[in-house]
Design an enzyme around this catalytic site. Structure first.
Site, PDB file in Angstrom:
ATOM      1  N   GLU A  88      29.541  65.016  -3.386  1.00 33.90           N
ATOM      2  CA  GLU A  88      30.207  65.142  -4.497  1.00 33.90           C
ATOM      3  C   GLU A  88      31.445  66.093  -4.034  1.00 33.90           C
ATOM      4  O   GLU A  88      31.935  67.196  -4.647  1.00 33.90           O
ATOM      5  CB  GLU A  88      29.501  66.216  -5.393  1.00 33.90           C
ATOM      6  CG  GLU A  88      28.177  65.579  -6.026  1.00 33.90           C
ATOM      7  CD  GLU A  88      27.414  66.541  -6.808  1.00 33.90           C
ATOM      8  OE1 GLU A  88      27.792  67.603  -7.158  1.00 33.90           O
ATOM      9  OE2 GLU A  88      26.299  65.952  -7.330  1.00 33.90           O
ATOM     10  N   GLU A 105      20.278  58.270  -6.952  1.00 30.80           N
ATOM     11  CA  GLU A 105      19.651  59.379  -8.062  1.00 30.80           C
ATOM     12  C   GLU A 105      19.627  58.812  -9.290  1.00 30.80           C
ATOM     13  O   GLU A 105      19.711  59.476 -10.342  1.00 30.80           O
ATOM     14  CB  GLU A 105      20.510  60.599  -7.785  1.00 30.80           C
ATOM     15  CG  GLU A 105      20.658  61.289  -6.589  1.00 30.80           C
ATOM     16  CD  GLU A 105      21.605  62.725  -6.652  1.00 30.80           C
ATOM     17  OE1 GLU A 105      21.477  63.236  -7.821  1.00 30.80           O
ATOM     18  OE2 GLU A 105      22.108  63.027  -5.575  1.00 30.80           O
TER      19      GLU A 105
END
Length: 380
Positions: free
Chosen positions: A168, A272
Site C-alpha cells: 500500500e 486478499e
C-alpha cells in the site's frame, strides 16, 4: 387387473425419470467436486489460498484444519508478521506466532506467503521518530529497515516461497502515500526493501501489494511507480491486487489490470479476496484500516442471516471474477481469500465495528455457500 398407460403418460413418466437421473448425477457431481476441494479443482489454473490468523494455527480446531488443508494449497500470514505483532517496543522479536504459522505451512506442504516487510500501518511511531517527535535521519531508518527485513527473511529462507515486500505505497489520491517511510526515504524505501529481500533469499518471489489497484486511476499510478522501480533494476516479480471489493463491483477492472500489469513482466496475484455484501458507506471501498464509520442498524441489515437473493448476487460476483481469472490463468499465479469463513472475517468490524458480514465462501458454521459451489461448477 390390466393398467393402460397412454403414450403421453409414458413420455411424461420418461421425462420425470430423466429429470430425476439428471438431478442425481448433478448431486453426485457436486459431492465429488466438494470432496476434492478448490485446490484440486483449480490445480491446472492457479494456487488457491487463504489468510490464516494466529488463533487458527494455535487452536488447531480439527474441523477447520481439515477444511483448510482440503481447500487451500497456499497460506498467507494475516497479522503475525506485521511489525507491531512481531516486535516489542524495544525492538526485540516475538517469534511464537510467526513460527507457528510457517511450521503449519511446512507440515502441510503448502505454498507460504509472508506478509508484509514494509507497510505504513501497524508499526510504532518510535520506528520513525525521535523522542521530540522529529523524524530520524534517512540513514538511521535505512539501518532499521535492513535489520528488520534481513532478520525476518533469513529466518524463513527456503520455507516462505513469496513475500508481500511493500504494501500500500500508493494512496487513495493516486499519488505516492505520504507515509513515514516515504517522507523520510522516498522511493528508496521501496528499492531498499526489494533489494534486501532478494539478497536474503534470492529464490523468493517478491511482490508489490495494494488495494483498489484494479481501478484505472490507481492502476495508472501504480504502473508509473513500478516502471520507476524497474528502471532501477529492482527485483520485483509479482503484482498483488488485494481485491477487497463490493458485491456490485465491476469485475472487468480486474481483466484490464491483469493485462496491464502482466505487460510489465509481472506475475499476477489476487492476495486478499473478499466480497462485501453490506450497504456501502463510501463511493469506492478502501482497505485503509484506520477508517471508521458510525454503527447504524440500516448499515447492518443481515443480522438474522443472508437473504437468498443476496446470496445469489454474491455467488454471481465470485463467478464473474473467476471467469476472468480462468481466462487469464497463464498470467495468474494465485488467488488468496482474506480469511476462511465468515465468522472470522475482518469485514465484520471494518469499517464499522460489530456488523454481520458474509464475504467469503464458507459461512459461520464453516459450511460451503452457494458461491463455493459456483466456483466448482466453473471447473466441472
Amino acid at each position: 387387473m390390466t393398467i393402460s398407460i397412454s403414450r403421453r403418460g409414458l413420455l411424461a413418466m420418461s421425462g420425470v425419470t430423466a429429470a430425476m437421473i439428471a438431478s442425481a448425477k448433478l448431486q453426485a457431481a457436486q459431492k465429488a467436486a466438494e470432496a476434492t476441494g478448490l485446490k484440486e479443482a483449480y490445480k491446472d489454473d492457479f494456487l488457491i489460498g487463504a489468510a490464516l490468523n494466529a488463533g487458527i494455527v494455535a487452536q488447531q480446531d480439527p474441523k477447520l484444519i481439515a477444511l483448510i488443508t482440503k481447500e487451500f494449497n497456499s497460506i498467507t500470514a494475516e497479522n503475525c508478521q506485521k511489525w507491531e505483532e512481531l516486535r516489542n517496543e524495544d525492538g526485540s522479536w516475538k517469534w511464537k506466532d510467526s513460527d507457528a504459522f510457517v511450521n503449519f505451512g511446512v507440515q502441510n506442504k503448502m505454498h507460504i506467503v509472508g506478509h508484509t516487510l514494509g507497510w505504513h500501518s501497524q508499526i510504532p511511531e518510535s520506528v520513525f521518530k525521535n523522542k521530540d517527535g522529529s523524524y530520524i535521519s534517512k540513514d538511521a531508518l535505512a539501518k532499521k529497515q535492513q535489520e528488520h527485513i534481513t532478520t525476518l527473511v533469513d529466518r524463513y529462507k527456503g520455507k516462505i516461497a513469496a513475500w508481500d515486500v511493500v504494501n500500500e505505497a500508493v494512496g487513495d489520491d493516486n499519488k505516492m502515500r505520504a507515509s513515514h517511510w516515504y517522507n523520510i526515504m522516498g522511493d528508496d524505501f521501496l528499492v531498499n526493501a526489494f533489494n534486501l529481500a532478494h539478497e536474503s533469499d534470492p529464490k523468493a518471489h517478491l511482490m508489490y501489494n495494494d488495494y483498489n489497484n484494479e481501478q484505472q486511476g490507481k492502476r495508472d499510478a501504480t504502473i508509473e511507480m513500478l516502471k520507476r522501480l524497474q528502471k532501477r533494476d529492482v527485483p520485483i516479480h509479482g503484482l498483488g491486487m488485494q481485491a477487497h471489493v463490493g458485491i456490485a463491483s465491476d469485475m472487468k477492472n480486474f481483466e484490464d489490470s491483469i493485462l496491464a500489469y502482466s505487460a510489465l513482466g509481472l506475475r499476477i496475484h489476487l492476495t486478499e479476496l473478499d466480497i462485501d455484501v453490506l450497504p456501502s458507506v463510501w463511493n469506492l471501498p478502501v482497505a485503509e484500516i484506520s477508517t471508521r464509520f458510525e454503527y447504524k442498524p440500516e448499515r447492518d441489515p443481515y443480522i438474522q442471516g443472508l437473504p437468498k437473493e443476496i446470496d445469489e448476487q454474491l455467488a454471481k460476483a465470485y463467478e464473474n471474477l473467476f471467469k476472468i481469472l480462468i481466462k487469464h490463468r497463464d498470467k495468474v499465479d494465485r488467488v488468496t481469500f482474506w480469511g476462511v469463513s465468515d465468522d472470522a472475517s475482518w469485514l465484520n468490524n471494518f469499517p464499522i465495528r460489530g456488523r454481520t458480514n458474509y464475504p467469503l465462501l464458507f459461512d459461520r458454521n464453516q459450511s460451503p455457500k452457494s458461491a463455493y459451489f459456483r466456483l466448482l461448477d466453473l471447473k466441472r
